[in-house]
Write a protein that holds these residues in place. Sequence first.
Motif, short mmCIF file in Angstrom:
data_model
loop_
_atom_site.label_atom_id
_atom_site.label_comp_id
_atom_site.label_asym_id
_atom_site.label_seq_id
_atom_site.Cartn_x
_atom_site.Cartn_y
_atom_site.Cartn_z
N GLU A 67 -0.26 1.50 28.33
CA GLU A 67 -1.68 0.57 28.06
C GLU A 67 -3.17 1.47 27.86
O GLU A 67 -3.46 0.98 27.85
CB GLU A 67 -1.26 -0.21 29.23
N ASP A 68 -2.69 3.08 28.20
CA ASP A 68 -3.25 3.43 28.24
C ASP A 68 -4.93 3.52 26.60
O ASP A 68 -5.75 3.78 26.74
CB ASP A 68 -3.73 5.09 28.74
N ILE A 69 -3.23 4.03 26.07
CA ILE A 69 -4.01 3.70 23.97
C ILE A 69 -3.61 2.20 23.74
O ILE A 69 -4.99 2.24 22.14
CB ILE A 69 -2.63 4.69 23.17
N VAL A 70 -3.93 1.47 24.02
CA VAL A 70 -3.91 0.18 23.16
C VAL A 70 -5.43 -0.48 22.92
O VAL A 70 -5.60 -0.53 22.23
CB VAL A 70 -2.72 -0.99 24.31
N PRO A 71 -6.59 -0.47 24.20
CA PRO A 71 -7.83 -0.43 23.95
C PRO A 71 -8.09 0.45 23.00
O PRO A 71 -9.11 0.10 22.63
CB PRO A 71 -8.44 0.13 25.44
N VAL A 72 -8.12 2.06 23.28
CA VAL A 72 -8.21 2.63 22.29
C VAL A 72 -7.97 1.51 20.43
O VAL A 72 -8.65 1.87 19.57
CB VAL A 72 -7.40 4.45 22.09
N VAL A 73 -6.66 1.47 20.43
CA VAL A 73 -6.23 0.72 18.98
C VAL A 73 -7.45 -0.03 18.72
O VAL A 73 -7.86 -0.98 17.55
CB VAL A 73 -4.81 0.33 19.03
N GLU A 74 -7.24 -1.34 19.95
CA GLU A 74 -7.98 -2.18 20.01
C GLU A 74 -8.92 -1.88 19.99
O GLU A 74 -10.43 -3.26 19.43
CB GLU A 74 -7.51 -3.63 20.69
N ASP A 75 -10.06 -0.82 20.16
CA ASP A 75 -11.69 -1.26 20.04
C ASP A 75 -11.99 -0.45 17.86
O ASP A 75 -12.80 -1.08 17.50
CB ASP A 75 -11.58 -0.04 21.02
N GLU A 76 -10.83 -0.14 17.21
CA GLU A 76 -10.83 0.44 16.33
C GLU A 76 -11.02 -1.56 15.11
O GLU A 76 -9.36 -1.53 15.25
CB GLU A 76 -10.63 1.13 15.92
N ARG A 77 -11.95 -1.33 14.48
CA ARG A 77 -11.49 -2.71 13.30
C ARG A 77 -10.35 -2.59 12.38
O ARG A 77 -10.60 -0.56 11.53
CB ARG A 77 -12.70 -2.68 12.49
#
Length: 349
Positions: A67-77
């Motif tokens: 769950e820590d890396i999910v926001p990083v992935v979703e933040d990038e188009r």
Amino acid sequence: MGKRLTVAKRELASLRSEKTIVLAILIQLFVAAFSSFLAVGLVSLYDPGSVSNQFVVEFGVTGEAGEDIVPVVEDERGWRAVEYGTEEAAMRDFRRGEIHAVLMVERAPDGRARVRAVAPDGNVRTTLVVTQIKGVLEAFERNERQRLDSRLDRRPVELPPESSSSPYFGFTYTVLVPLLTFLPVFVSGSIAVDAIAEEYDRGTLELLRVTPLTATDIVDGKMLAMGVLAPVQAGAWLALLSLNGTAISNPLEILLLVTGFSVGVVTMGATAALAFRERKQAQFLFSMGVLVVFSATYLLPESPANAVAKLAIGSPTTTTHLSVAAYLVVSLAAFVGLRRLVGRRGLGE
């Protein structure tokens, strides 16, 4: 001077029968003439991530710290995260082709995040996916640094700044322009080796000796033809790039640098040919010498390729201008040294 020009014209006229040289020049001409079209395809090899605007990479994320890396992935188009409860479930969908890569994130007892990535093997999208995985990991590292910044006892090594420049800009000025300006130089040096070595192989050197030409005239004429060929080609390529919409600043200084480097490389080729007289040995020595010398220039404050790139984009420094002058001086010194050697020893038997 007229004798040297006669020899130079003879050498240039003979190049028309050299199919390999003509083909090399035509390839360079094609690249320069259609640079605006070729750049799109070439940049996809230079930076695969630059052509991923219409391709969304789906990452299967699993692990205790997923769950820590999910926001990083979703933040990038261009990236999308698909969370899985187990590694087995993520790998099952990966093998089915439903996701493009798998990221397994775990936390070590000391709080560090450990990421294990799985990418497709032998797929046409492998290079692009691997490039995007690298981007995810870099973004995740930056995010972790910011999140844990207040807990650090000492400052870690700073990350390289994020680059927002266009990959087409970087490719054109750091790869394409230096390639088109220096490739003719190396071709000219190789031709200089053949021009002198073949005189020994064919026995035509004896015919030149019975003419009013001196040994220095012969070498000067051959080097003049090869030395002029590279700047003329480089100038034509820069003009074609400009016509294709690639702005080239400081073209005269670039050509001055190419001329100086051409003199030095052609001198190396002529020296190798005069020393060995046998084409294969001379070409091998010349190739190794050019490789060593050109590689060694990257240890200098300003390598030739970097100097050309800075001049082309219009941001030369004082070091750039001094480097151009230094290359000219060294090349001319080598040329004068070879002329004196030939003047004293002649061309031999």
